[in-house]
Design a protein around this motif. Structure first.
Motif, PDB file in Angstrom:
ATOM      1  N   CYS A 122       7.351  -9.516  -6.497  1.00 41.75           N
ATOM      2  CA  CYS A 122       6.511  -9.282  -5.205  1.00 41.75           C
ATOM      3  C   CYS A 122       6.962  -8.329  -4.700  1.00 41.75           C
ATOM      4  N   SER A 123       8.443  -7.921  -4.213  1.00 36.94           N
ATOM      5  CA  SER A 123       8.986  -6.784  -3.550  1.00 36.94           C
ATOM      6  C   SER A 123       8.387  -5.495  -4.213  1.00 36.94           C
ATOM      7  N   GLU A 124       8.267  -5.516  -5.616  1.00 39.15           N
ATOM      8  CA  GLU A 124       8.002  -4.057  -6.182  1.00 39.15           C
ATOM      9  C   GLU A 124       6.542  -3.840  -5.864  1.00 39.15           C
ATOM     10  N   GLU A 125       5.706  -4.788  -5.753  1.00 45.51           N
ATOM     11  CA  GLU A 125       4.349  -4.647  -5.201  1.00 45.51           C
ATOM     12  C   GLU A 125       4.320  -4.308  -3.973  1.00 45.51           C
ATOM     13  N   ALA A 126       5.009  -4.668  -2.926  1.00 40.61           N
ATOM     14  CA  ALA A 126       4.970  -4.477  -1.617  1.00 40.61           C
ATOM     15  C   ALA A 126       5.465  -3.012  -1.426  1.00 40.61           C
ATOM     16  N   VAL A 127       6.357  -2.371  -2.124  1.00 38.84           N
ATOM     17  CA  VAL A 127       6.812  -1.113  -2.062  1.00 38.84           C
ATOM     18  C   VAL A 127       5.445  -0.105  -2.574  1.00 38.84           C
ATOM     19  N   LEU A 128       4.920  -0.547  -3.544  1.00 40.09           N
ATOM     20  CA  LEU A 128       3.833   0.087  -4.270  1.00 40.09           C
ATOM     21  C   LEU A 128       2.639   0.218  -3.148  1.00 40.09           C
ATOM     22  N   VAL A 129       2.446  -0.857  -2.399  1.00 43.90           N
ATOM     23  CA  VAL A 129       1.264  -0.766  -1.276  1.00 43.90           C
ATOM     24  C   VAL A 129       1.751  -0.113  -0.272  1.00 43.90           C
ATOM     25  N   THR A 130       2.971   0.162   0.010  1.00 44.18           N
ATOM     26  CA  THR A 130       3.521   0.961   1.081  1.00 44.18           C
ATOM     27  C   THR A 130       3.346   2.316   0.719  1.00 44.18           C
ATOM     28  N   LYS A 131       3.603   2.816  -0.679  1.00 38.09           N
ATOM     29  CA  LYS A 131       3.373   4.086  -0.982  1.00 38.09           C
ATOM     30  C   LYS A 131       1.831   4.462  -1.104  1.00 38.09           C
ATOM     31  N   ILE A 132       1.000   3.495  -1.477  1.00 38.04           N
ATOM     32  CA  ILE A 132      -0.347   3.964  -1.304  1.00 38.04           C
ATOM     33  C   ILE A 132      -0.876   4.158  -0.068  1.00 38.04           C
ATOM     34  N   LEU A 133      -0.531   3.326   1.058  1.00 38.13           N
ATOM     35  CA  LEU A 133      -0.868   3.574   2.618  1.00 38.13           C
ATOM     36  C   LEU A 133      -0.392   4.788   2.934  1.00 38.13           C
ATOM     37  N   GLU A 134       0.995   5.067   2.577  1.00 35.24           N
ATOM     38  CA  GLU A 134       1.575   6.437   3.135  1.00 35.24           C
ATOM     39  C   GLU A 134       0.941   7.579   2.616  1.00 35.24           C
ATOM     40  N   ASN A 135       0.297   7.675   1.360  1.00 36.37           N
ATOM     41  CA  ASN A 135      -0.320   8.808   0.767  1.00 36.37           C
ATOM     42  C   ASN A 135      -1.668   8.946   1.486  1.00 36.37           C
ATOM     43  N   ASN A 136      -2.348   7.761   2.137  1.00 34.04           N
ATOM     44  CA  ASN A 136      -3.575   7.837   2.715  1.00 34.04           C
ATOM     45  C   ASN A 136      -3.415   7.834   4.126  1.00 34.04           C
ATOM     46  N   ASN A 137      -2.356   8.077   4.741  1.00 35.35           N
ATOM     47  CA  ASN A 137      -2.044   8.648   6.266  1.00 35.35           C
ATOM     48  C   ASN A 137      -2.344   7.534   6.969  1.00 35.35           C
ATOM     49  N   PHE A 138      -1.655   6.467   6.783  1.00 37.00           N
ATOM     50  CA  PHE A 138      -1.493   5.084   7.359  1.00 37.00           C
ATOM     51  C   PHE A 138      -0.123   5.155   8.092  1.00 37.00           C
ATOM     52  N   ASN A 139       0.023   5.697   9.394  1.00 35.41           N
ATOM     53  CA  ASN A 139       1.106   5.859  10.019  1.00 35.41           C
ATOM     54  C   ASN A 139       2.043   4.468  10.472  1.00 35.41           C
ATOM     55  N   LEU A 140       1.068   3.552  10.818  1.00 31.88           N
ATOM     56  CA  LEU A 140       1.427   2.299  11.332  1.00 31.88           C
ATOM     57  C   LEU A 140       1.686   1.208  10.072  1.00 31.88           C
ATOM     58  N   HIS A 141       2.715   1.147   9.490  1.00 27.78           N
ATOM     59  CA  HIS A 141       2.512   0.025   8.304  1.00 27.78           C
ATOM     60  C   HIS A 141       3.866  -0.478   8.340  1.00 27.78           C
ATOM     61  N   ARG A 142       3.826  -1.866   8.253  1.00 24.40           N
ATOM     62  CA  ARG A 142       4.890  -2.731   8.173  1.00 24.40           C
ATOM     63  C   ARG A 142       4.831  -3.628   7.083  1.00 24.40           C
ATOM     64  N   CYS A 143       6.032  -4.063   6.255  1.00 22.15           N
ATOM     65  CA  CYS A 143       6.187  -5.046   5.324  1.00 22.15           C
ATOM     66  C   CYS A 143       6.723  -6.141   5.847  1.00 22.15           C
ATOM     67  N   LEU A 144       5.931  -7.512   5.894  1.00 20.70           N
ATOM     68  CA  LEU A 144       6.910  -8.448   6.548  1.00 20.70           C
ATOM     69  C   LEU A 144       7.199  -9.587   5.573  1.00 20.70           C
TER      70      LEU A 144
END
Length: 467
Positions: free
Chosen positions: A62-84
């Protein structure tokens, strides 16, 4: 992408959501949630999208997938992102309840974040196949007609009524959402627990995927049920608006028996269920069972009785008086107790707003705590003695009197009975009591002519009665 963006823009326009409004988007990393994030990015202004990812802390990766989603969003210019992250406190749910518990905790985290950051809109990526799965699942669970019409495009949670949950993709297929991710050249995250046969939804998903004709028929059935439910609810609302009376002092409903008996059976059941939900300030699954029992006992009794009562729920009762031709629905009891001090205002049982206002300003303030509770049957004799002394002109139906509030001291001695104009003059305060209707019943708040002229009563300073 262009077609989905047009549909998304049209949906947001209907919901009065502007491109400058701040929204939260639930992004799990699947193709549907990523497609929602990309389409939202094309509609909303920069820094208006709060992308939220939930780490369920259940599966090994689960935690690895959450990190992967964070990288995808950062690479696509999503500035406001939180992992809860969900904190289970070392008490993870069992397999048979894991889906329900995860959903509860997920929405709790999302809505709490929205509340803390002043975000009023939460977007989720439920699509057409999710809608069909929901309908089949509710059908299996014996849902009512309201449940069978599926998820609504706009809903709220009782815990966060000011935050709206919007589902703009309920009419879109999963394939169209996958095409957006392919267009963006993004590899989405696959949750392999979605293929496990241990969960009911996964089995339903498998059935729909291998039976396209069934999926089409269910989609058409959802459309029919929505229209039918909408028309039925319009008839219910029209009756509530034109014929139902909410007694504004004691908080119960009544209407002519001749009027309600002419309605179709499903409409009557919906009316009973609606009124019960308003009186208990909530919705319970057994309401429809109680409503059916009321209909059978009141309108088709084995023995004709001049006055008959029947229970809808443990707290709500319907009483029919055939001599006067009136049916009334009210609450029969309340087990809630609330502490109150002089100078405070408390909402008791979500129905009565009670205030204790200091009468003599020259008298020192008292810190004594009083208790708001309901009238008990053993105090009925005391009530009638008080009523005879003050010559009150109107009392609620006897079955509903015991849901009215009274104020007692620590010795359980009555000091205020606001509905019966009794007070203990040794207490330096005036009690004011106001009925607060449930928000869903506001359209039924139509005062009867007999209650428009409020009773005028001049309190007798010598009136005091020991109990």
């Amino acid at each position: 992408m262009q077609r989905l963006l047009q549909a998304f823009t049209s949906f947001m326009t209907r919901q009065a959501v502007r491109p400058v409004d701040h929204v939260a988007v639930s992004v799990s990393g699947g193709c549907d949630s990523l497609a929602l994030a990309f389409v939202s990015q094309s509609y909303f202004k920069p820094n208006c999208i709060h992308a939220l990812t939930i780490d369920h802390q259940i599966r090994p990766h689960c935690s690895e997938e959450a990190v992967l989603v964070t990288k995808i969003l950062e690479n696509n210019n999503f500035n406001l992102h939180r992992c809860l992250k969900i904190d289970w406190h070392n008490e993870q749910p069992t397999t048979n309840k894991i889906e329900h518990r995860c959903r509860e905790e997920r929405y709790k985290l999302l809505l709490d974040y929205c509340n803390d950051n002043n975000v009023k809109i939460l977007l989720t990526a439920h699509h057409l196949f999710d809608q069909m799965e929901t309908v089949l699942h509710r059908f299996q669970m014996g849902s009512s007609l309201n449940g069978m019409k599926g998820m609504e495009p706009k809903t709220t949670f009782k815990t966060h009524p000011n935050i709206y949950i919007l589902r703009p993709f309920l009419n879109e297929t999963k394939k169209s959402l996958q095409e957006i991710c392919k267009e963006k050249k993004v590899n989405w995250v696959t949750d392999y627990s979605n293929f496990s046969p241990l969960f009911t939804r996964n089995c339903l998903r498998h059935i729909l995927a291998h039976n396209p004709v069934l999926a089409t028929d269910i989609s058409n059935g959802i459309f029919f049920l929505k229209n039918f439910t909408h028309e039925t609810q319009n008839q219910v609302n029209e009756f509530l608006r034109t014929h139902l009376v909410l007694e504004p002092e004691y908080g119960y409903y009544y209407c002519p028996v001749s009027t309600i008996s002419k309605l179709p059976h499903p409409i009557i059941l919906r009316i009973f269920t609606h009124l019960s939900s308003c009186l208990i300030h909530g919705s319970k699954h057994f309401l429809k069972i109680g409503a059916a029992r009321v209909y059978r006992n009141l309108f088709h009794p084995n023995i004709e009785k001049p006055i008959q009562k029947t229970t809808i729920t443990s707290d709500v009762i319907a009483t029919i008086d055939r001599s006067s031709g009136v049916i009334s629905i009210g609450k029969t009891r309340c087990l809630e107790k609330t502490n109150i001090k002089i100078g405070e205002t408390k909402l008791w049982d979500n129905r009565f707003e009670i205030s204790l206002k200091k009468q003599d300003m020259d008298t020192p303030d008292s810190d004594e705590t009083y208790i708001i509770r309901s009238l008990s049957p053993r105090e009925q004799k005391f009530v009638f003695r008080a009523v005879r002394r003050i010559k009150a002109t109107k009392l609620p139906v006897i079955h509903y009197r015991f849901s009215l509030p009274i104020i007692v001291d620590k010795a359980d001695t009555i000091v205020y009975m606001p509905h019966f104009f009794y007070r203990d003059y040794n207490v330096n305060a005036v009690c004011e009591c106001k009925f607060v209707p449930h928000p869903r019943s506001m359209h039924t708040l139509r005062k009867s002519k007999k209650f428009e002229r409020r009773r005028k009563y001049v309190a007798d300073d010598e009136f005091h009665m020991d109990f």
